[in-house]
Design an enzyme around this catalytic site. Structure first.
Site, PDB file in Angstrom:
ATOM      1  N   ASP A  36      21.966 -72.671  56.692  1.00 48.76           N
ATOM      2  CA  ASP A  36      22.759 -73.762  57.271  1.00 48.76           C
ATOM      3  C   ASP A  36      21.997 -74.353  58.456  1.00 48.76           C
ATOM      4  O   ASP A  36      21.813 -73.682  59.471  1.00 48.76           O
ATOM      5  CB  ASP A  36      24.116 -73.183  57.717  1.00 48.76           C
ATOM      6  N   ASP A 113      20.329 -78.376  38.470  1.00 43.49           N
ATOM      7  CA  ASP A 113      21.386 -77.893  37.598  1.00 43.49           C
ATOM      8  C   ASP A 113      22.011 -79.112  36.925  1.00 43.49           C
ATOM      9  O   ASP A 113      22.302 -80.100  37.587  1.00 43.49           O
ATOM     10  CB  ASP A 113      22.450 -77.171  38.443  1.00 43.49           C
ATOM     11  N   ASP A 221      24.056 -76.122  32.389  1.00 48.02           N
ATOM     12  CA  ASP A 221      25.284 -75.335  32.474  1.00 48.02           C
ATOM     13  C   ASP A 221      26.031 -75.317  31.132  1.00 48.02           C
ATOM     14  O   ASP A 221      26.287 -76.370  30.536  1.00 48.02           O
ATOM     15  CB  ASP A 221      26.175 -75.983  33.547  1.00 48.02           C
ATOM     16  N   GLU A 279      21.999 -72.525  29.670  1.00 46.76           N
ATOM     17  CA  GLU A 279      22.901 -71.396  29.872  1.00 46.76           C
ATOM     18  C   GLU A 279      23.850 -71.335  28.676  1.00 46.76           C
ATOM     19  O   GLU A 279      24.535 -72.320  28.382  1.00 46.76           O
ATOM     20  CB  GLU A 279      23.703 -71.565  31.168  1.00 46.76           C
ATOM     21  N   HIS A 351      24.229 -66.777  40.476  1.00 50.34           N
ATOM     22  CA  HIS A 351      25.395 -66.987  41.342  1.00 50.34           C
ATOM     23  C   HIS A 351      26.712 -66.543  40.702  1.00 50.34           C
ATOM     24  O   HIS A 351      27.747 -66.614  41.343  1.00 50.34           O
ATOM     25  CB  HIS A 351      25.470 -68.463  41.719  1.00 50.34           C
ATOM     26  N   ASP A 352      26.666 -66.132  39.425  1.00 50.27           N
ATOM     27  CA  ASP A 352      27.879 -65.683  38.730  1.00 50.27           C
ATOM     28  C   ASP A 352      27.933 -64.161  38.577  1.00 50.27           C
ATOM     29  O   ASP A 352      28.950 -63.631  38.116  1.00 50.27           O
ATOM     30  CB  ASP A 352      27.945 -66.277  37.314  1.00 50.27           C
TER      31      ASP A 352
END
Ligand code: TEU
Length: 575
Positions: A36, A113, A221, A279, A351-352
């Site tokens: 950040d 993505d 995705d 994916e 991330h999943d």
């Protein structure tokens, strides 16, 4: 922390004959949790720019950026309301251009993505589509009438029995249209109707626009969900009380036609070679081979899910014990299936997925050993390895205190459904979430041991894992035996040894169930890998010649006839 660009030389000879992505290693950045820069507690593009040298130093070839497009953030950016702009939470389009340039200056590539099975319900396409049944975009999504003889909008009147991934029915009632729309994921992620040629052309135009901007490919995705069986028939009933629609949309009748058309309309027009990874939940080895075969060339590779489903029984919330034999059989099956044609992707984390060291390793007693053993096993397979942010540090699952610590829509919906509706035990439900929640992967990147882990000066959007005090990048960069330096060594090895990229794969029968051993071979060279994936010492005969090119125990501790807990060793030998 932005250093001087460091153009890197690559082995040129082989790259002339092979697509470049076969010898590449990809690093996935989840922008919300990486760094950040502006002190709002949420990661952003400038934060990535400031830490790009962390990725370059690791030896990475490609950065995959999880979605940074404009989005209501219902599913952290996997719900897109403008495909051609950056969400203000992450920065601006100019920041993204700057990042792409900086990635290229460091000799790396960047893939975006691509989330086109669905849009956000706030995308202008959907806002138009839902107005009435006759507007120009009326058919851009899946709109269906209620079941005849039922009360429209009431449970039971949905057009079919499919459940959504994030709980409940996959259908949502819209009074304006007097119809339901389909959403395989959240109610704010309506599925695009790919059977409409205008939808497909709009997606291809957007992809061309990004390639023109300089991106080097796409991670697509749930791309195997884009073609649905016409008629949208009911699926088999599941424990959730809804039907499983997967048989009717995970490998639909037009999937090959659409991917072939995408290839023609987007990629074939251009001189470059692009990394495309689809994916594909539920994809079989045979299907993966079709998608990635040299002749069809629809995709460079796919993400399959079999090896990350070995600790669950049917659905992800029903645990099952994973055994080393299951893991070995699955990985070997995929290596064999794509040996002659097609190409594998190799991953433990994204991330999943929960963190692999907590899931398949031992994140306490043998934390470093198991993180490195699992890394070594994966990276020495044939295929393109993916490293998810923090994996290179051995980041672990998170001791979430209560439901208030979770942020992921899937976890929150799951808890509400189980505890709120079914009366499940809250502490048992929390325990399942601690093991399987996607939030395990989404806590801030651990840069330092200081406040906020060096991720943010503000309170982060999701709590930092308390173990950042000792588990962080600053502590590992200069420590030769760190997980980070093990990954660095593995990536260098892949770039140095053509046989890790091109060599054949074969299983070596080991005397113990807990050992995974395999051989790679190219010409008259071979590499043999021996990994003990358990907490116990195992006895076995190891090669008595050859050079040890990879090890996670010091030379002085290495026996010729045993492997210590979570020990991995790779030997290079002449045939
Ligand atoms: O995930 C697709 C998918 O089916 C699963 O990985 C799913 O998120 C998970 O297993 C649920 O248990 C992709 C994205 O990676 C994910 O982050 C998105 O939420 C999803 O698609 C919808 O876009």
């Amino acid at each position: 922390m932005v250093g001087q660009p460091r153009p890197r030389k690559r082995v040129a000879s082989r790259q002339m004959t092979e697509p470049w992505w076969k010898s590449a290693v990809v690093y996935q950045v989840y922008p919300r949790s990486f760094a950040d820069s502006d002190g709002d507690g949420i990661g952003d593009l400038t934060g990535i720019l400031q830490h790009l040298d962390h990725i370059a130093r690791l030896g990475i070839d490609v950065v995959w950026l999880s979605p940074v497009y404009r989005s209501p953030q219902d599913d952290n950016g996997y719900d897109i309301s403008d495909y051609r702009d950056v969400d203000p939470v992450f920065g601006t389009l100019e920041d993204l251009d700057t990042l792409i340039k900086a990635v290229h200056e460091r000799g790396m590539k960047l893939i975006m993505d691509l989330v086109v099975n669905h849009t956000s319900d706030e995308h202008p396409w959907f806002l138009k589509s839902k107005q009435d049944r006759h507007n120009p975009k009326a058919d851009w999504y899946f709109w269906r009438d209620p079941k005849p003889g039922t009360v429209p909008g009431e449970p039971g009147s949905e057009p079919n029995n499919w459940g959504a991934v994030f709980e409940g029915s996959a259908w949502h009632w819209v009074p304006e249209r007097g119809q339901y729309y389909l959403h395989l994921f959240s109610v704010k992620q309506p599925d695009l109707n790919w059977d409409n040629p205008q939808v497909r052309e709009a997606v291809y135009a957007m992809m061309r626009w990004w390639l023109d901007r300089g991106v080097d490919g796409f991670r697509m995705d749930v791309i195997n969900f884009i073609s649905k069986d016409p008629g949208l028939p009911d699926g088999p009933m599941t424990r959730t009380g809804y039907g499983d629609g997967m048989p009717h949309f995970s490998y639909g009748p037009q999937i090959h036609a659409y991917l072939a058309e995408m290839r023609r309309s987007v990629f074939e027009q251009r001189p470059g070679s692009y990394l495309t990874v689809g994916e594909m939940p539920g994809v079989t080895p045979q299907q993966a081979r079709e998608f990635t075969s040299r002749d069809r060339g629809q995709l460079a590779m796919v993400f399959q899910f079999e090896h990350v489903a070995l600790d669950q029984d049917g659905d992800k919330w029903t645990p099952r014990r994973m055994t080393v034999s299951d893991l070995r059989n699955t990985l070997v099956k995929w290596q064999d299936a794509l040996a002659e044609d097609g190409w594998n992707s190799l991953y433990w984390n994204n991330h999943d997925q929960p963190r692999v060291v907590s899931r398949y390793g031992n994140d306490t007693t043998y934390w470093r050993e198991s993180a490195t053993a699992l890394a070594g096993v994966l990276h020495l397979h044939r295929g393109t390895p993916y490293v998810y942010q923090g994996e290179e540090l051995g980041m672990t699952n998170v001791p979430f205190a209560d439901i208030g610590d979770f942020r992921d829509i899937e976890s929150l919906k799951r808890y509400a459904e189980a505890v709120g509706h079914r009366g499940a035990d809250p502490s048992a439900t929390l325990d399942t979430l601690r093991h399987k929640s996607r939030d395990n992967a989404r806590t801030p990147m651990q840069w330092t041991g200081g406040d906020g882990a060096g991720f943010s000066t503000a309170e982060p959007w999701i709590p930092v894992n308390p173990n950042h005090v000792w588990l962080n990048a600053a502590a590992q960069l200069d420590e030769p035996t760190s997980v980070y330096n093990f990954y660095r060594h593995l990536i260098a090895l892949r770039h140095r040894e053509p046989l890790i990229v091109d060599g054949t794969f074969e299983l070596i029968e080991a005397p113990s169930e807990q050992v995974y051993a395999f051989r790679r071979r190219l010409g008259d060279e071979r590499i043999e890998v021996y990994a003990n994936l358990s907490d116990e010492l195992v006895a076995l005969c190891l090669p008595d010649s050859g050079e040890v090119i990879l090890a996670n125990y010091p030379a002085s501790d290495r026996g010729r006839d045993s492997l210590a807990p979570w020990e991995i060793r790779a030997y290079k030998l002449d045939s």
